[in-house]
Every structure is written in C-alpha cells, then in structure tokens.
Design an enzyme around this catalytic site. Sequence first.
Site, PDB file in Angstrom:
ATOM      1  N   LYS A 115       8.470   9.989   7.402  1.00  0.00           N
ATOM      2  CA  LYS A 115       7.676   8.761   7.240  1.00  0.00           C
ATOM      3  C   LYS A 115       8.169   7.746   8.246  1.00  0.00           C
ATOM      4  O   LYS A 115       9.337   7.758   8.627  1.00  0.00           O
ATOM      5  CB  LYS A 115       7.840   8.201   5.826  1.00  0.00           C
ATOM      6  CG  LYS A 115       6.720   7.289   5.403  1.00  0.00           C
ATOM      7  CD  LYS A 115       5.542   8.096   4.899  1.00  0.00           C
ATOM      8  CE  LYS A 115       4.411   7.221   4.431  1.00  0.00           C
ATOM      9  NZ  LYS A 115       3.395   8.023   3.729  1.00  0.00           N
TER      10      LYS A 115
HETATM   11  P1  NAD Z   1      -4.897   0.649   2.603  1.00  0.00           P
HETATM   12  O1  NAD Z   1      -4.100  -0.320   3.388  1.00  0.00           O
HETATM   13  O2  NAD Z   1      -6.151   1.235   3.151  1.00  0.00           O
HETATM   14  O3  NAD Z   1      -5.292   0.022   1.167  1.00  0.00           O
HETATM   15  C1  NAD Z   1      -4.367  -0.558   0.303  1.00  0.00           C
HETATM   16  C2  NAD Z   1      -5.127  -1.301  -0.797  1.00  0.00           C
HETATM   17  O4  NAD Z   1      -4.193  -1.821  -1.742  1.00  0.00           O
HETATM   18  C3  NAD Z   1      -5.927  -2.502  -0.294  1.00  0.00           C
HETATM   19  O5  NAD Z   1      -7.076  -2.671  -1.121  1.00  0.00           O
HETATM   20  C4  NAD Z   1      -4.954  -3.676  -0.510  1.00  0.00           C
HETATM   21  O6  NAD Z   1      -5.643  -4.917  -0.644  1.00  0.00           O
HETATM   22  C5  NAD Z   1      -4.300  -3.252  -1.815  1.00  0.00           C
HETATM   23  N1  NAD Z   1      -2.927  -3.763  -1.989  1.00  0.00           N
HETATM   24  C6  NAD Z   1      -1.941  -3.775  -1.067  1.00  0.00           C
HETATM   25  N2  NAD Z   1      -0.817  -4.309  -1.605  1.00  0.00           N
HETATM   26  C7  NAD Z   1      -1.122  -4.610  -2.891  1.00  0.00           C
HETATM   27  C8  NAD Z   1      -0.387  -5.193  -3.957  1.00  0.00           C
HETATM   28  N3  NAD Z   1       0.879  -5.578  -3.806  1.00  0.00           N
HETATM   29  N4  NAD Z   1      -1.016  -5.324  -5.157  1.00  0.00           N
HETATM   30  C9  NAD Z   1      -2.303  -4.948  -5.312  1.00  0.00           C
HETATM   31  N5  NAD Z   1      -3.051  -4.413  -4.329  1.00  0.00           N
HETATM   32  C10 NAD Z   1      -2.465  -4.246  -3.140  1.00  0.00           C
HETATM   33  O7  NAD Z   1      -3.831   1.804   2.220  1.00  0.00           O
HETATM   34  P2  NAD Z   1      -4.161   3.276   1.721  1.00  0.00           P
HETATM   35  O8  NAD Z   1      -4.143   4.191   2.894  1.00  0.00           O
HETATM   36  O9  NAD Z   1      -5.329   3.247   0.806  1.00  0.00           O
HETATM   37  O10 NAD Z   1      -2.818   3.609   0.906  1.00  0.00           O
HETATM   38  C11 NAD Z   1      -2.641   3.162  -0.436  1.00  0.00           C
HETATM   39  C12 NAD Z   1      -1.500   3.956  -1.067  1.00  0.00           C
HETATM   40  O11 NAD Z   1      -1.810   5.360  -1.022  1.00  0.00           O
HETATM   41  C13 NAD Z   1      -0.137   3.827  -0.384  1.00  0.00           C
HETATM   42  O12 NAD Z   1       0.862   3.942  -1.372  1.00  0.00           O
HETATM   43  C14 NAD Z   1      -0.081   5.038   0.529  1.00  0.00           C
HETATM   44  O13 NAD Z   1       1.242   5.425   0.842  1.00  0.00           O
HETATM   45  C15 NAD Z   1      -0.757   6.060  -0.370  1.00  0.00           C
HETATM   46  N6  NAD Z   1      -1.316   7.231   0.314  1.00  0.00           N
HETATM   47  C16 NAD Z   1      -2.218   7.082   1.336  1.00  0.00           C
HETATM   48  C17 NAD Z   1      -2.799   8.221   1.912  1.00  0.00           C
HETATM   49  C18 NAD Z   1      -3.864   8.119   2.958  1.00  0.00           C
HETATM   50  O14 NAD Z   1      -4.411   9.174   3.334  1.00  0.00           O
HETATM   51  N7  NAD Z   1      -4.219   6.949   3.438  1.00  0.00           N
HETATM   52  C19 NAD Z   1      -2.396   9.496   1.484  1.00  0.00           C
HETATM   53  C20 NAD Z   1      -1.481   9.605   0.444  1.00  0.00           C
HETATM   54  C21 NAD Z   1      -0.961   8.464  -0.133  1.00  0.00           C
END
Ligand code: NAD
Length: 425
Positions: A115
């Site tokens: 990561k």
């Molecule tokens: P993103 O930046 O596209 O979206 C994040 C969302 O969460 C947004 O709506 C943001 O406003 C909200 N957010 C951020 N901080 C917050 C907080 N403190 N409280 C409430 N809402 C909050 O990110 P993403 O790619 O959707 O990733 C979200 C999670 O999923 C992360 O933990 C990431 O590690 C995990 N993840 C992502 C992927 C991927 O393919 N993108 C894969 C596996 C896991």
Amino acid sequence: MGALVDDIRVIREENPFESMMSRFDNAAQLLNLDPDLYKVLRVPNREITIYIPVFMDDGRIEVFTGYRVQHNFARGPAKGGIRFAPDITLDEIRALAAWMTWKCAVVNIPFGGAKGGIICDPSQMSQAELERMTRRYTAELIDFIGPERDVPAPDMNTNEQTMAWIMDTYSMHARHTVTAVVTGKPIDLSGSRGRREATGRGLLCVTNEAVKKLGLKVPEARVVVQGSGNVGGTAARLLYETGYKLVALSDIHGGIYNAKGLDIPDVMQYLAKNNSLELYPRAEPVSNHELLELDCEVLLPAATENQITSHNADKIRCRILVEGANGPTTAAADEILERKGVFVIPDILANAGGVTCSYFEWVQDRMGYFWKEELVNERLQDIMVASFNDVVKYAESHNVNNRIAAYMLAIDRVAYITRVRGIYA
Ligand code: NAD
C-alpha cells in the site's frame, strides 16, 4: 489519571495496524503457526519513505511525505492502492499493506500485498500539482515497482488519471510502454472493462450470498451505505438496481435518510451536480454517526477506517455488516458485534472485488488481449461467491467468526507457500 488511561486505550483501538495485528495474532495462535513463520509473517518485507519536492503553481517548492509499504511477496508481486490524504500515517499504510496480503490470499489470486500514500490535501491542489507530485513519487519508486514486483492501483482520492500518470512516468524511465505496472487505468489505456465497478460489484455478490444464507428477502432488506465514492456510490447503485431498499447514504459532510427508500440514481445525480449530499430535498439529514446506528438489515460502511468502535458497536442495529472500506471496524468492536449476532463479511473478503478485477487487468495487459465486460463480471462473481463460501465454511467448521476465519484461511495459504519456497535466512 483515569482519563489518560482511557485516552491511550482509544488511541490504540483506533490504530489500524494494532487492530490488524491483534486479529493476525489471534488467527496465528488458532492455526498453531510455526514460531519462525510467525516471526516472518508478522512484519512487512519493506517500508519506503519518500520526501517528494513539488513545484507548486505559484513557483514555491513544497515537500510532501509519501510511503510505500511492501508487506509480502510470497504468493506473487505485491499489490495495493495508493491514497492521497492529509491524515495518512505510516501505521495506517502498514495495516493496509498487510490487509492486501491477506485479501489476495482469501480470494486466492497470485499477489502479495502493498500500500502507498502521500500526505497531502488533494482538494487544495491543482491537477498540475497533483500530476507533478504523482510523477516524482513514481520516479522515486522506479526500482521497487513493476509488473513483476509491485503493482499499484487507485484508493482514496486517486483515480484512473493518477494511474495513467504513474504508468507514463514508469514507461518513460523504462523507455517503453509498460501497461501492467498499475491497474485501475482508463479502459483506453489498457485498463479492464468492469474495473471501475468491481469493488461495488464484489460487495453486491457477497451481500446477495449473506442475504440468502440468513433467509432474508431482497426487496425487504433495508440497506444503509456510508460513503458515496467509488466503492459506496457504486455499491449503492448496484444494490438499488438489484431491488434492495437503500434507506440511507452519506459522504464526508453527512448523510441522508428516507425510510421509504432513496431513489439512488436521483441522489447520485444530485451529488454529481452539487458535490455534496447536504440539502438533498427528498430525504432527512442524518450525521455519519447517526447513520451507522440506523435500524436496517445491511450496513455497508464504505468510507474510511475506525467507524465502528467499542463506543458505538453496541448501538449497531444491522443483521449483516458488509465492510466495503478497509478497516471500518476496530478489533475491540468485533467482540461486541459477535455477541450481538451480527453476520460480518470482513473487509478482506467483502471488498476484494477491486483487487480481483485488478488481477484480471494485469493478466489482460500481459496477454495484450482484452475481455468483454460480461466475461470480467462473470469471473469476478465466480471468485467472490467461491471465496464467500470458503470463509463461511471455514468459520463453521473451526467454530470461529467470519473475520478470524478469513484471516486463518489467508495466513494458512501464505504460510504454506512460504514453507514450500523456504526462507532465505
Ligand atoms: P473515495 O475517495 O472514492 O470515496 C470515499 C467516500 O467516503 C466519499 O464519499 C467521502 O466523502 C467519504 N468519506 C471520506 N472520509 C469520510 C469520513 N471520515 N466519514 C464519512 N465519510 C467519509 O474512496 P473509495 O475508493 O470509495 O474508498 C473507500 C474505502 O474503500 C477506503 O477504505 C478504501 O481503502 C476502500 N477500498 C477501495 C477500493 C477501490 O477499488 N476503490 C477497493 C477496496 C477497498
């Protein structure tokens, strides 16, 4: 004095690395893991800290701090996203890297875990500044990443454009185009069809399986989603299209709730236009904190770490917790949820759809032959359903909860291959 002790407990509970390690230790003990293997597997392979000078648009130089933690390579090249955020810590990146190792092992794809992250506030930076920062970070990592070494992908606040810059920078140094150095690229730049939706689609697959297992019915199953980005937004849309009743959704500013169900395409259109869910007219406002405690069948945290802790786990009212985010639940909260009988689909299983499709992208790039979206989705569904069944059966046969079962299954797979390869000590 009492307050100080309490503060220390809170800080530790919310340290994702400690949360990950406590589950790792628990699973390793139940597996009776060989003490030498235990020593090897409990630490990352390599941690890189980079200080990244960047010309800002006003001519100043700003120096950003970035990390890449490569946790394990036993099963194949390391794999894991890169996030940009102001509050990143090395411990967070360490935990996320280890989770990638366990996640790839749970879904049985030939990758290790890594990561990366850069401490920055992307909302305050121009595209040009983000591009220069991404390129310099990549240049510093040239000797450590590559299709056979470590393959980054998007995560919070990084996207297809970020991946295109990384691929281009790496290719400029290699003197030829190397598409398989990153995944999550734009489709026209050797990305995979279905990758953008893959994490959300994987969440849909495991939610469907859990709903079936618990004897619930899709139209009556009320779903609450925290986060409306790549993961939460896509999961909400796909669940809605499948017939689930989405009653609440949030972003970082807060959430919206409608007991009769939200019209998700309308909500997403509003979000795209206004960049926030605040003031969405056809629902009531709820805070992110309140949203987690809403009465529902499926709760899907898809924002960030440490949302369900020992402070609120007792108030969680869902039947099924589907962890879209990495590390949304602390180790201390696990026990409380187990006591309440919540069926947890742990992050290292639930959100593995993204890395599974990244694996497909890496395979397609190396073949130079690209698959139809239906084929990608079909293969993704096969892996997610098989992995769900592996974990649930393991939990039942070893009398442990789903999270510990997923860790045990993963650690056992990584330990086995480490033993077969032998330790070059
Ligand atoms: P993103 O930046 O596209 O979206 C994040 C969302 O969460 C947004 O709506 C943001 O406003 C909200 N957010 C951020 N901080 C917050 C907080 N403190 N409280 C409430 N809402 C909050 O990110 P993403 O790619 O959707 O990733 C979200 C999670 O999923 C992360 O933990 C990431 O590690 C995990 N993840 C992502 C992927 C991927 O393919 N993108 C894969 C596996 C896991």
